[in-house]
Scaffold this active site. Structure first.
Site, PDB file in Angstrom:
ATOM      1  N   LYS A 194       0.836  -1.212   0.000  1.00  0.00           N
ATOM      2  CA  LYS A 194       0.000   0.000   0.000  1.00  0.00           C
ATOM      3  C   LYS A 194       0.871   1.264   0.000  1.00  0.00           C
ATOM      4  O   LYS A 194       0.660   2.151  -0.814  1.00  0.00           O
ATOM      5  CB  LYS A 194      -0.930  -0.022   1.222  1.00  0.00           C
TER       6      LYS A 194
ATOM      7  N   ARG B   8      10.661  -0.262   8.999  1.00  0.00           N
ATOM      8  CA  ARG B   8      10.915  -0.753  10.352  1.00  0.00           C
ATOM      9  C   ARG B   8      12.398  -0.814  10.657  1.00  0.00           C
ATOM     10  O   ARG B   8      13.203  -1.174   9.785  1.00  0.00           O
ATOM     11  CB  ARG B   8      10.378  -2.182  10.528  1.00  0.00           C
TER      12      ARG B   8
ATOM     13  N   GLU C 139      13.925   1.428  19.828  1.00  0.00           N
ATOM     14  CA  GLU C 139      13.334   2.762  19.954  1.00  0.00           C
ATOM     15  C   GLU C 139      12.952   2.997  21.401  1.00  0.00           C
ATOM     16  O   GLU C 139      12.440   2.061  22.037  1.00  0.00           O
ATOM     17  CB  GLU C 139      12.109   2.870  19.039  1.00  0.00           C
TER      18      GLU C 139
ATOM     19  N   HIS D 250      10.616   8.207  14.340  1.00  0.00           N
ATOM     20  CA  HIS D 250       9.451   7.382  13.982  1.00  0.00           C
ATOM     21  C   HIS D 250       8.198   8.256  13.773  1.00  0.00           C
ATOM     22  O   HIS D 250       7.213   8.128  14.493  1.00  0.00           O
ATOM     23  CB  HIS D 250       9.201   6.306  15.054  1.00  0.00           C
ATOM     24  N   LEU D 251       8.300   9.117  12.759  1.00  0.00           N
ATOM     25  CA  LEU D 251       7.218  10.083  12.507  1.00  0.00           C
ATOM     26  C   LEU D 251       6.349   9.708  11.311  1.00  0.00           C
ATOM     27  O   LEU D 251       5.455  10.464  10.948  1.00  0.00           O
ATOM     28  CB  LEU D 251       7.819  11.479  12.252  1.00  0.00           C
ATOM     29  N   GLY D 252       6.636   8.553  10.681  1.00  0.00           N
ATOM     30  CA  GLY D 252       5.934   8.200   9.435  1.00  0.00           C
ATOM     31  C   GLY D 252       4.427   8.341   9.521  1.00  0.00           C
ATOM     32  O   GLY D 252       3.783   8.827   8.590  1.00  0.00           O
ATOM     33  N   ALA D 253       3.848   7.926  10.641  1.00  0.00           N
ATOM     34  CA  ALA D 253       2.378   7.937  10.758  1.00  0.00           C
ATOM     35  C   ALA D 253       1.884   9.168  11.493  1.00  0.00           C
ATOM     36  O   ALA D 253       0.690   9.309  11.737  1.00  0.00           O
ATOM     37  CB  ALA D 253       1.918   6.689  11.492  1.00  0.00           C
TER      38      ALA D 253
HETATM   39  N1  NAI Z   1       7.309   4.767   9.805  1.00  0.00           N
HETATM   40  C1  NAI Z   1       6.044   4.614  10.122  1.00  0.00           C
HETATM   41  O1  NAI Z   1       5.522   5.324  10.972  1.00  0.00           O
HETATM   42  C2  NAI Z   1       5.233   3.590   9.424  1.00  0.00           C
HETATM   43  C3  NAI Z   1       5.808   2.404   9.029  1.00  0.00           C
HETATM   44  N2  NAI Z   1       5.040   1.435   8.418  1.00  0.00           N
HETATM   45  C4  NAI Z   1       5.723   0.203   8.004  1.00  0.00           C
HETATM   46  O2  NAI Z   1       5.559   0.040   6.607  1.00  0.00           O
HETATM   47  C5  NAI Z   1       5.358  -1.315   6.320  1.00  0.00           C
HETATM   48  C6  NAI Z   1       4.623  -1.475   4.998  1.00  0.00           C
HETATM   49  O3  NAI Z   1       3.312  -0.986   5.131  1.00  0.00           O
HETATM   50  P1  NAI Z   1       2.186  -1.235   3.995  1.00  0.00           P
HETATM   51  O4  NAI Z   1       2.686  -0.775   2.685  1.00  0.00           O
HETATM   52  O5  NAI Z   1       0.946  -0.645   4.523  1.00  0.00           O
HETATM   53  O6  NAI Z   1       2.098  -2.813   4.025  1.00  0.00           O
HETATM   54  P2  NAI Z   1       1.611  -3.777   2.853  1.00  0.00           P
HETATM   55  O7  NAI Z   1       1.343  -5.071   3.510  1.00  0.00           O
HETATM   56  O8  NAI Z   1       0.551  -3.134   2.059  1.00  0.00           O
HETATM   57  O9  NAI Z   1       2.897  -3.920   1.938  1.00  0.00           O
HETATM   58  C7  NAI Z   1       4.039  -4.610   2.294  1.00  0.00           C
HETATM   59  C8  NAI Z   1       4.647  -5.203   1.030  1.00  0.00           C
HETATM   60  O10 NAI Z   1       5.870  -5.817   1.382  1.00  0.00           O
HETATM   61  C9  NAI Z   1       6.008  -6.987   0.609  1.00  0.00           C
HETATM   62  N3  NAI Z   1       6.955  -7.884   1.251  1.00  0.00           N
HETATM   63  C10 NAI Z   1       6.769  -8.681   2.328  1.00  0.00           C
HETATM   64  N4  NAI Z   1       7.890  -9.365   2.615  1.00  0.00           N
HETATM   65  C11 NAI Z   1       8.821  -8.970   1.690  1.00  0.00           C
HETATM   66  C12 NAI Z   1      10.170  -9.318   1.466  1.00  0.00           C
HETATM   67  N5  NAI Z   1      10.787 -10.214   2.232  1.00  0.00           N
HETATM   68  N6  NAI Z   1      10.813  -8.717   0.448  1.00  0.00           N
HETATM   69  C13 NAI Z   1      10.183  -7.799  -0.325  1.00  0.00           C
HETATM   70  N7  NAI Z   1       8.896  -7.446  -0.181  1.00  0.00           N
HETATM   71  C14 NAI Z   1       8.222  -8.028   0.833  1.00  0.00           C
HETATM   72  C15 NAI Z   1       4.618  -7.535   0.529  1.00  0.00           C
HETATM   73  O11 NAI Z   1       4.457  -8.389  -0.581  1.00  0.00           O
HETATM   74  C16 NAI Z   1       3.789  -6.270   0.385  1.00  0.00           C
HETATM   75  O12 NAI Z   1       3.525  -5.963  -0.965  1.00  0.00           O
HETATM   76  C17 NAI Z   1       4.568  -1.816   7.533  1.00  0.00           C
HETATM   77  O13 NAI Z   1       4.760  -3.197   7.720  1.00  0.00           O
HETATM   78  C18 NAI Z   1       5.150  -1.019   8.678  1.00  0.00           C
HETATM   79  O14 NAI Z   1       6.178  -1.745   9.280  1.00  0.00           O
HETATM   80  C19 NAI Z   1       3.714   1.626   8.170  1.00  0.00           C
HETATM   81  C20 NAI Z   1       3.108   2.790   8.532  1.00  0.00           C
HETATM   82  C21 NAI Z   1       3.807   3.866   9.205  1.00  0.00           C
HETATM   83  O1  HPV Z   2       1.746   1.985  11.530  1.00  0.00           O
HETATM   84  C1  HPV Z   2       2.921   1.665  11.674  1.00  0.00           C
HETATM   85  O2  HPV Z   2       3.383   0.565  11.331  1.00  0.00           O
HETATM   86  C2  HPV Z   2       3.846   2.615  12.281  1.00  0.00           C
HETATM   87  O3  HPV Z   2       5.016   2.370  12.303  1.00  0.00           O
HETATM   88  C3  HPV Z   2       3.324   3.811  12.948  1.00  0.00           C
HETATM   89  O4  HPV Z   2       3.814   3.798  14.256  1.00  0.00           O
HETATM   90  P1  HPV Z   2       3.174   4.729  15.378  1.00  0.00           P
HETATM   91  O5  HPV Z   2       1.735   4.359  15.491  1.00  0.00           O
HETATM   92  O6  HPV Z   2       3.334   6.132  14.920  1.00  0.00           O
HETATM   93  O7  HPV Z   2       3.919   4.436  16.628  1.00  0.00           O
END
Ligand code: NAI
Ligand code: HPV
Length: 527
Positions: free
Chosen positions: A149, A230, A259, A279-282
């Site tokens: 996504k 992550r 963290e 960790h401000l992504g969200a």
């Molecule tokens: N920094 C932040 O605050 C945030 C961080 N995140 C992180 O972002 C990650 C991704 O989020 P979404 O896109 O919503 O998840 P998603 O599930 O929509 O997409 C993840 C993609 O990674 C792929 N994938 C899984 N294992 C893999 C591997 N070994 N090699 C390559 N591709 C692989 C999957 O096929 C999928 O298409 C979350 O799991 C979360 O850890 C999400 C939101 C906020």
């Molecule tokens: O949604 C995620 O995976 C995030 O990393 C967001 O983390 P947070 O809710 O801002 O602590």
């Protein structure tokens, strides 16, 4: 009133929803020991990434029904431990997609134009225009690791900025990547050819240190890497060294292996070629409202006994089929419970057949509901939608699922067949109208009865007088019959009798009923 513990900062919009159905305690910054101590009081736990929900906390949570992660990543929750304990874990799969993708773009641009350092320099009273010559992203190659996504949204934005796109994601098709304007390649090629690399994959045992010293060594010396996914996906020590030694041009990092980031982390000493955010992504106003509402609604629903829409550890029901499937889940559970009581002893094989229109639906939730019903005699309230499959597997129950869309006795019906130590029994049921459940066959004898709390099933010879005798036996034990029906295939052959009773059957009555001439078998059933 149920109690919900909110142990990380959550937007008020979520707290307001929870407060309609529960007592909500917001208590952030708790240590693991404090959590273990207070968790037994709570029915639900709502978290973000700050709380580590360990096995110890889950095991102490004897009243916990749901853990709600107001965000995407559930790597801070011991999901297998929650599943084993029958606790549903939910997240908000889409609430912060845009926020995370925009943060990655912000990181890419600020790193390219030295914005953090330039900002600090101006605020320090300087005017260093020559120190901060940047690079453009236009016509550069962006390698997206993880085209889910967030990766997909970012692809569209990067395309609009004139970037060329590569993607590595072993779980998506070449067609999907092409639709998004990306060339799907192997990780090594992506690392070699990209000017920017951005990670959007979950943290799993497979992705831990996916980007290690060896993988970093494939990057061009002019290339930069962004991690808004992550901590732990990149080996931090190897990254710090690669930048310091000029093997790569820079990095922008939002998430860390530990963290908050330790004071002595090597990343803090890399200098101006690294941009770090906590960790401000969200962390946008919009995303925080989205995730808080999404998860609070699910916690509310589960506390009210309704299914959750984004459970990570139970078979989800597609939103468009949820209304349609609901009565069939109730039917499956009732039939599972019924067939286990008819079977009497241990069941080691269950066939679940979806018939008629039901055969065109998602089967997994229906199978899980049947298993929940089947195991409810042995495990009572300990079995639920979360742990039913594991419990069945551990008991060695072989579960087979079949479909037959050609059976059209009812619009949709469900047929269960259970084999066990005491033989085989079958039951069929259907949903009439919106939600009326009917048992439509027992051991292949046709009936049409509503399940009720207290029931008696008999297998007998279809012969005059037998129904009267059963009636007087029940009367002599002061049991009132609410309804009675006989199902038979041929006149004066074998038949089943199904009685709905107003009262539970007293001890000893079955033995008396079995003495009635012509009665072959009798079963008390409580649904
Ligand atoms: N920094 C932040 O605050 C945030 C961080 N995140 C992180 O972002 C990650 C991704 O989020 P979404 O896109 O919503 O998840 P998603 O599930 O929509 O997409 C993840 C993609 O990674 C792929 N994938 C899984 N294992 C893999 C591997 N070994 N090699 C390559 N591709 C692989 C999957 O096929 C999928 O298409 C979350 O799991 C979360 O850890 C999400 C939101 C906020
Ligand atoms: O949604 C995620 O995976 C995030 O990393 C967001 O983390 P947070 O809710 O801002 O602590």
């Amino acid at each position: 009133m149920p109690k919900v513990l909110v142990s990380d900062p959550i937007d008020q919009a979520g707290i307001d929803i929870l407060s309609q159905v529960a007592q909500v305690d917001v208590n952030t910054g708790l240590s693991a020991e404090q959590l273990v101590k207070i968790i037994p009081d709570y029915d639900a736990l709502m978290i973000r990434s700050g709380t580590q929900v360990t096995k110890e906390i889950i095991e102490a949570g004897n009243s916990l029904k749901i853990i709600g992660r107001a965000g995407v990543g559930v790597d801070n929750v011991d999901v297998p431990a929650a599943t084993r304990k029958g606790i549903v874990v939910v997240n908000s799969p889409e609430g912060n997609t845009i926020a995370a993708a925009e943060h990655a773009i912000a990181m890419m641009l600020s790193m390219s134009r030295h914005i953090p350092e330039a900002n600090a320099s101006v605020k320090a009273g300087k005017w260093e225009r020559n120190r901060f010559i940047g690079v453009e992203v236009y016509k550069k190659t962006l390698g997206i690791v993880g085209l889910g996504k967030i990766g997909s949204h970012l692809a569209a934005a990067a395309k609009a900025m004139g970037m060329k796109l590569l993607a590595y994601d072993p779980f998506i098709s070449t067609e999907r990547a092409e639709q998004l304007g990306c060339r799907l390649v192997e990780l090594e090629l992506l690392m070699r050819e990209s000017d920017y690399i951005t990670l959007h994959i979950p943290k799993t045992p497979e992705t831990l240190h996916l980007i290690n010293a060896e993988v970093l060594s494939k990057m061009k010396p002019t290339a930069r890497i962004i991690n808004c996914a992550r901590g732990g996906i990149i080996d931090e020590a190897a990254l710090a060294e690669a930048i310091k030694e000029g093997k790569i041009a820079g990095a922008a990092i939002d998430v860390y292996e530990h963290e908050p980031l330790e004071a002595d982390s090597p990343l803090r000493n890399v200098g101006q070629n690294i941009v770090l955010t906590p960790h401000l992504g969200a962390s946008t106003a919009e995303a925080q409202v989205n995730v808080a509402i999404d998860v609070a609604e699910q916690i509310r629903d589960v506390l009210l006994g309704l299914p959750a829409r984004s459970a990570v550890n139970i078979p989800g029901i597609f939103p468009d089929s949820i209304e349609k499937l609901k009565p069939y889940l109730q039917l499956a559970e009732t039939l599972g419970n019924l067939v286990s009581q008819l079977a009497g002893g241990r069941v080691d094989y269950l066939n679940v057949q979806l018939q008629g229109e039901l055969a065109n639906n998602q089967s997994q939730p229906v199978v899980v509901a049947a298993l929940k019903g089947l195991l409810s005699q042995a495990l009572r309230e300990r079995v639920n939608y979360v742990n039913a499959s594991i419990e069945a597997k551990e008991r060695g129950i072989r579960v087979v699922e079949t479909r037959d869309a050609s059976i059209r006795d009812y619009t949709g019906s469900l047929h269960l067949s259970a084999k066990g130590t005491l033989g085989e029994h079958t039951v069929t049921g259907a949903v009439l109208g919106e939600s009326e459940i009917r048992i439509t066959s027992v051991d292949d004898f046709p009936v049409n009865v509503s399940p009720t709390h207290h029931m008696l099933f008999t297998l007998h010879r279809d012969m005059p007088g037998i129904i009267g005798k059963i009636g007087s036996q029940l009367g002599s034990f002061n049991v009132n019959i609410a309804s009675m029906q006989v199902g038979r295939k041929i006149v004066r052959g074998d038949a089943v009798m199904v009685l709905s009773l107003d009262d539970p059957l007293p001890e000893g009555i079955l033995a008396e009923i079995l003495k009635v001439p012509g009665i072959r078998d009798a079963y008390t059933v409580n649904l």
